[in-house]
Motif scaffolding. Structure first.
Motif, PDB file in Angstrom:
ATOM      1  N   UNK A  55       0.856  -1.301   0.116  1.00 42.73           N
ATOM      2  CA  UNK A  55       0.076   0.008  -0.024  1.00 42.73           C
ATOM      3  C   UNK A  55       0.901   1.242   0.020  1.00 42.73           C
ATOM      4  N   UNK A  56       1.883   1.383   0.751  1.00 45.56           N
ATOM      5  CA  UNK A  56       2.809   2.651   0.914  1.00 45.56           C
ATOM      6  C   UNK A  56       3.573   2.782  -0.814  1.00 45.56           C
ATOM      7  N   UNK A  57       3.747   2.039  -1.125  1.00 42.77           N
ATOM      8  CA  UNK A  57       4.159   2.015  -2.572  1.00 42.77           C
ATOM      9  C   UNK A  57       3.402   2.594  -3.666  1.00 42.77           C
ATOM     10  N   UNK A  58       1.889   2.366  -3.506  1.00 40.02           N
ATOM     11  CA  UNK A  58       0.942   2.472  -4.372  1.00 40.02           C
ATOM     12  C   UNK A  58       0.453   3.829  -3.989  1.00 40.02           C
ATOM     13  N   UNK A  59       0.626   4.232  -2.571  1.00 41.66           N
ATOM     14  CA  UNK A  59       0.089   5.539  -2.171  1.00 41.66           C
ATOM     15  C   UNK A  59       1.052   6.544  -2.931  1.00 41.66           C
ATOM     16  N   UNK A  60       2.551   6.090  -2.860  1.00 40.90           N
ATOM     17  CA  UNK A  60       3.532   7.322  -3.468  1.00 40.90           C
ATOM     18  C   UNK A  60       3.206   7.255  -4.764  1.00 40.90           C
ATOM     19  N   UNK A  61       3.190   6.264  -5.722  1.00 36.58           N
ATOM     20  CA  UNK A  61       2.663   6.429  -6.962  1.00 36.58           C
ATOM     21  C   UNK A  61       1.370   7.511  -7.245  1.00 36.58           C
ATOM     22  N   UNK A  62       0.386   7.188  -6.373  1.00 32.57           N
ATOM     23  CA  UNK A  62      -0.638   8.240  -6.503  1.00 32.57           C
ATOM     24  C   UNK A  62      -0.278   9.715  -6.327  1.00 32.57           C
ATOM     25  N   UNK A  63       0.471  10.043  -5.235  1.00 33.10           N
ATOM     26  CA  UNK A  63       0.848  11.260  -5.053  1.00 33.10           C
ATOM     27  C   UNK A  63       1.799  11.926  -5.924  1.00 33.10           C
ATOM     28  N   UNK A  64       2.838  10.972  -6.552  1.00 29.80           N
ATOM     29  CA  UNK A  64       3.841  11.455  -7.353  1.00 29.80           C
ATOM     30  C   UNK A  64       3.592  11.520  -8.846  1.00 29.80           C
ATOM     31  N   UNK A  65       2.817  10.530  -9.110  1.00 32.73           N
ATOM     32  CA  UNK A  65       2.458  10.349 -10.505  1.00 32.73           C
ATOM     33  C   UNK A  65       0.946  10.480 -10.996  1.00 32.73           C
ATOM     34  N   UNK A  66       0.193   9.897 -10.473  1.00 37.23           N
ATOM     35  CA  UNK A  66      -1.285   9.905 -10.912  1.00 37.23           C
ATOM     36  C   UNK A  66      -1.888  11.051 -10.481  1.00 37.23           C
ATOM     37  N   UNK A  67      -1.731  11.754  -9.525  1.00 39.79           N
ATOM     38  CA  UNK A  67      -2.350  12.971  -9.194  1.00 39.79           C
ATOM     39  C   UNK A  67      -1.774  14.275  -9.905  1.00 39.79           C
ATOM     40  N   UNK A  68      -0.445  14.430  -9.788  1.00 40.48           N
ATOM     41  CA  UNK A  68       0.179  15.329 -10.782  1.00 40.48           C
ATOM     42  C   UNK A  68      -0.265  15.389 -12.124  1.00 40.48           C
ATOM     43  N   UNK A  69      -0.395  14.435 -12.693  1.00 35.85           N
ATOM     44  CA  UNK A  69      -0.942  14.080 -14.123  1.00 35.85           C
ATOM     45  C   UNK A  69      -2.179  14.005 -14.687  1.00 35.85           C
ATOM     46  N   UNK A  70      -3.121  14.198 -13.287  1.00 34.19           N
ATOM     47  CA  UNK A  70      -4.545  14.048 -13.275  1.00 34.19           C
ATOM     48  C   UNK A  70      -4.986  12.871 -14.131  1.00 34.19           C
ATOM     49  N   UNK A  71      -4.283  11.572 -14.060  1.00 33.49           N
ATOM     50  CA  UNK A  71      -4.723  10.442 -14.582  1.00 33.49           C
ATOM     51  C   UNK A  71      -5.750   9.740 -13.740  1.00 33.49           C
ATOM     52  N   UNK A  72      -6.939   9.789 -14.053  1.00 34.31           N
ATOM     53  CA  UNK A  72      -8.038   9.145 -13.328  1.00 34.31           C
ATOM     54  C   UNK A  72      -8.202   7.649 -13.292  1.00 34.31           C
ATOM     55  N   UNK A  73      -7.614   7.505 -14.546  1.00 34.02           N
ATOM     56  CA  UNK A  73      -7.472   5.617 -14.892  1.00 34.02           C
ATOM     57  C   UNK A  73      -6.486   5.100 -13.800  1.00 34.02           C
ATOM     58  N   UNK A  74      -5.313   5.731 -13.542  1.00 32.92           N
ATOM     59  CA  UNK A  74      -4.043   5.198 -12.803  1.00 32.92           C
ATOM     60  C   UNK A  74      -4.572   5.295 -11.415  1.00 32.92           C
ATOM     61  N   UNK A  75      -5.376   6.772 -11.149  1.00 33.79           N
ATOM     62  CA  UNK A  75      -5.669   6.846  -9.741  1.00 33.79           C
ATOM     63  C   UNK A  75      -6.761   5.698  -9.313  1.00 33.79           C
ATOM     64  N   UNK A  76      -7.584   5.478 -10.280  1.00 36.05           N
ATOM     65  CA  UNK A  76      -8.436   4.377  -9.711  1.00 36.05           C
ATOM     66  C   UNK A  76      -7.858   3.069  -9.604  1.00 36.05           C
ATOM     67  N   UNK A  77      -7.005   2.529 -10.643  1.00 35.91           N
ATOM     68  CA  UNK A  77      -6.203   1.244 -10.289  1.00 35.91           C
ATOM     69  C   UNK A  77      -5.372   1.189  -9.039  1.00 35.91           C
ATOM     70  N   UNK A  78      -4.700   2.468  -8.766  1.00 36.87           N
ATOM     71  CA  UNK A  78      -3.671   2.194  -7.724  1.00 36.87           C
ATOM     72  C   UNK A  78      -4.512   2.337  -6.461  1.00 36.87           C
ATOM     73  N   UNK A  79      -5.922   2.862  -6.555  1.00 35.88           N
ATOM     74  CA  UNK A  79      -6.577   2.741  -5.344  1.00 35.88           C
ATOM     75  C   UNK A  79      -7.386   1.726  -4.895  1.00 35.88           C
ATOM     76  N   UNK A  80      -7.661   0.926  -6.279  1.00 36.71           N
ATOM     77  CA  UNK A  80      -8.262  -0.421  -5.996  1.00 36.71           C
ATOM     78  C   UNK A  80      -7.118  -1.333  -5.608  1.00 36.71           C
ATOM     79  N   UNK A  81      -5.885  -1.216  -5.957  1.00 39.22           N
ATOM     80  CA  UNK A  81      -4.856  -1.892  -5.730  1.00 39.22           C
ATOM     81  C   UNK A  81      -4.526  -2.053  -3.980  1.00 39.22           C
ATOM     82  N   UNK A  82      -4.758  -0.635  -3.549  1.00 37.76           N
ATOM     83  CA  UNK A  82      -4.538  -0.607  -2.113  1.00 37.76           C
ATOM     84  C   UNK A  82      -5.479  -1.273  -1.206  1.00 37.76           C
TER      85      UNK A  82
END
Length: 597
Positions: A55-82
């Protein structure tokens, strides 16, 4: 025979730190029969630990990659993974907790049964030397005290160990510089609590000893006989004061245990805030100094994992302290398991095949303590099959001990005791118990129904057999008239029955067992004259056709015995019939004249 130089086993209160000598490998050996279940548990815990750090690795990707790039699909996948990692970890947590408790309770059951069986194997003499409260304390207090350690420790060690390892590897991968800083600081807080284990162990030893004493007081003073004695002696206030004094000591020890290490525990709580603050501080200094900044996602994920690291690291230390505290109890448990059985089946012991039931003794000697005085010495005695031999003598002359040697309730120190020419030490205890029956002066009845008490002698006895034995003992009509008949509960130690009724029930019980050799241990000594005559008549019927050793309290009850043996200071002083011994005008004649007077 008791080996020379070996003292008879006895439980005593420890005076030193005996638990220090309990090796951890012996505690670990308790789990050895369940190693396959533990291996499965270990695999599940490793998987659970892996899911815990995902979960912490997935959280880092959300904060550093998915949110800055406004990638809704990536946010969803990472959140589902968590969410999936959390659900998987939680499900495995439930599964592993159930499995660890199952294994732990199996170990507890095996330990409890082992202690009980060890006590069962001890001789009658062991229980005369050991307080009942001490025995109860070992079975209940000591084993109950290690329940948490046994049921959760194995799983906790593996779970927290794998979690600490997984998180350590994860933070090194995430940011090795912050990881090194954290791995230097975290142990400082843990080292601050190391002294707590020794103090808790000392308090646990003191509490265990006090609880054993408290158990003894309760067992002695709140039994029927104890309450009766206190009331008739007017000493209830003294017993209350004695109980209150011990209870106060237990309360003080409990208070000390609760307050022990309060600063150490406070340090653990403070570390949950201080260590993440240090991480934010260092990361902020790097940013302010113009160094390559640590990403926000890394800092948040890193501190999240650090908080997860502190919990299992602290838990590992708590486990160590719990084991250290429990070693005092394990020491007492292993002391019981290590007790040498004084009387047990010899290798190759056979079944006792009673033909007529003749009893013989040659050169028999016995003493209760290895270096104590002899209770019996140079006993030579023959009891022909189907005859009655009465043992008489003053108190302490060795009558009961001599008879109990036939049932092997005690072990001879010298000579041999034989039934039909076979040394009782060469046959199994079970077959000897089937061949030699005992009716004692204190009839023991369990707090159960009349039917269950009678069936203790013969578990497979039919209702018809029970009633037949009761009729032969002239107790059937009394039992049938009870509110629930044979299903009536007799009460603690059978106190709802009179002495004569209890003795008749004992006779019915021994009739069910139908032993060819019978020992009557002053079976009528506690009865009034009228009841004694009635019970004695039943005992005479019971003895008919059996080889009987009767320990006489009133000499008038043994005048018709085939042989009377007079004991004096552990030796046979006289033997013969009633008429012969009266004509001899020796010790027996003086005893008869003294009773008549």
């Amino acid at each position: 025979m008791t080996s020379p130089g070996i003292r008879r086993p006895e439980l005593t209160e420890p005076t030193g730190d005996g638990d220090e000598h309990v090796p951890l490998r012996r505690i670990a050996a308790l789990f050895h029969p369940h190693r396959r279940a533990l291996a499965t548990l270990g695999v599940l815990l490793v998987v659970q630990a892996g899911l815990g750090v995902a979960s912490p690795f997935l959280l880092r990707e959300i904060l550093d990659d998915a949110l800055p790039h406004r990638d809704a699909l990536l946010v969803s996948l990472l959140a589902i993974g968590m969410i999936a990692a959390s659900l998987g970890s939680g499900g495995l947590g439930v599964l592993t907790t159930g499995l660890s408790n199952t294994v732990g309770q199996q170990v507890m059951n095996e330990l409890r049964v082992s202690v009980y069986c060890r006590f069962q194997r001890m001789s009658l003499g062991f229980f005369t030397r050991t307080k009942t409260g001490e025995v109860l304390s070992r079975v209940f207090n000591d084993i109950g005290g290690v329940d948490n350690v046994v049921t959760t420790t194995a799983a906790s060690i593996v779970q927290n160990g794998t979690t600490v390892l997984a998180i350590t590897v994860a933070i090194l991968i995430m940011d090795w510089q912050l990881a090194l800083l954290s791995l230097l600081v975290v142990p400082l807080f843990l080292l601050f609590t190391l002294r707590l284990g020794g103090k808790q162990r000392k308090l646990a030893r003191g509490r265990t000893r006090r609880m054993a004493r408290l158990t003894t007081i309760v067992e002695e003073s709140l039994s029927v006989t104890g309450v009766l004695l206190a009331k008739t002696m007017g000493n209830q206030s003294m017993m209350r004061d004695r109980f209150a004094a011990e209870s106060r000591e237990v309360a003080m020890l409990e208070r000390s245990a609760a307050l022990a290490g309060r600063w150490q525990r406070a340090a653990r709580t403070m570390s949950l805030t201080i260590i993440p603050a240090l991480v934010y501080w260092v990361a902020g200094l790097e940013l302010a100094g113009g160094a390559a900044p640590v990403s926000l996602g890394t800092v948040v994920a890193f501190t999240s994992m650090l908080n997860r690291l502190l919990a299992p690291a602290t838990a590992m230390q708590t486990v160590s302290q719990s084991v250290a505290s429990a070693k005092a109890l394990f020491g007492r448990i292993f002391e019981v398991l290590d007790l040498p059985a004084e009387i047990e089946d010899r290798p190759g012991a056979g079944e006792l095949a009673v033909r007529g039931g003749a009893v013989s003794m040659r050169g028999v000697g016995f003493r209760y303590d290895e270096d104590g005085p002899w209770t019996l010495r140079d006993i030579d005695l023959d009891v022909p099959a189907g005859t009655t031999t009465a043992l008489v003598g003053s108190t302490g002359s060795g009558k009961t001990t001599l008879a109990y040697l036939v049932a092997r309730l005690y072990e001879v120190a010298e000579g041999q005791v034989c039934v039909d020419g076979t040394d009782v030490r060469d046959v199994t205890l079970a077959s000897l118990a089937a061949g030699v029956g005992l009716v004692s002066q204190e009839t023991y009845l369990f707090h159960a129904s009349v039917r269950e008490n009678l069936r203790f002698a013969k578990p497979d006895a039919t209702d018809e057999e029970l009633e037949s034995a009761a009729k032969a003992a002239h107790i059937h009509e009394t039992l049938a008239a009870l509110p629930e008949g044979y299903d009536t509960v007799v009460g603690q130690r059978g106190y709802r029955f009179s002495g004569g009724e209890k003795q008749r029930m004992a006779i019915a019980r021994i009739l069910l067992r139908n032993p060819p050799v019978l020992i009557l241990d002053e079976a009528t000594s506690a009865l009034d004259n009228r009841t004694e005559r009635a019970v004695q008549t039943e005992l005479d019927r019971l003895a008919a056709g059996r080889t009987t050793l009767t320990i006489a309290h009133r000499l008038s009850t043994v005048a018709d015995a085939d042989q009377i043996v007079v004991l004096d200071a552990g030796r046979i002083a006289e033997r013969g019939t009633h008429a012969d011994l009266l004509a001899l005008d020796g010790r027996y004649a003086r005893l008869v004249r003294g009773e008549a007077a």
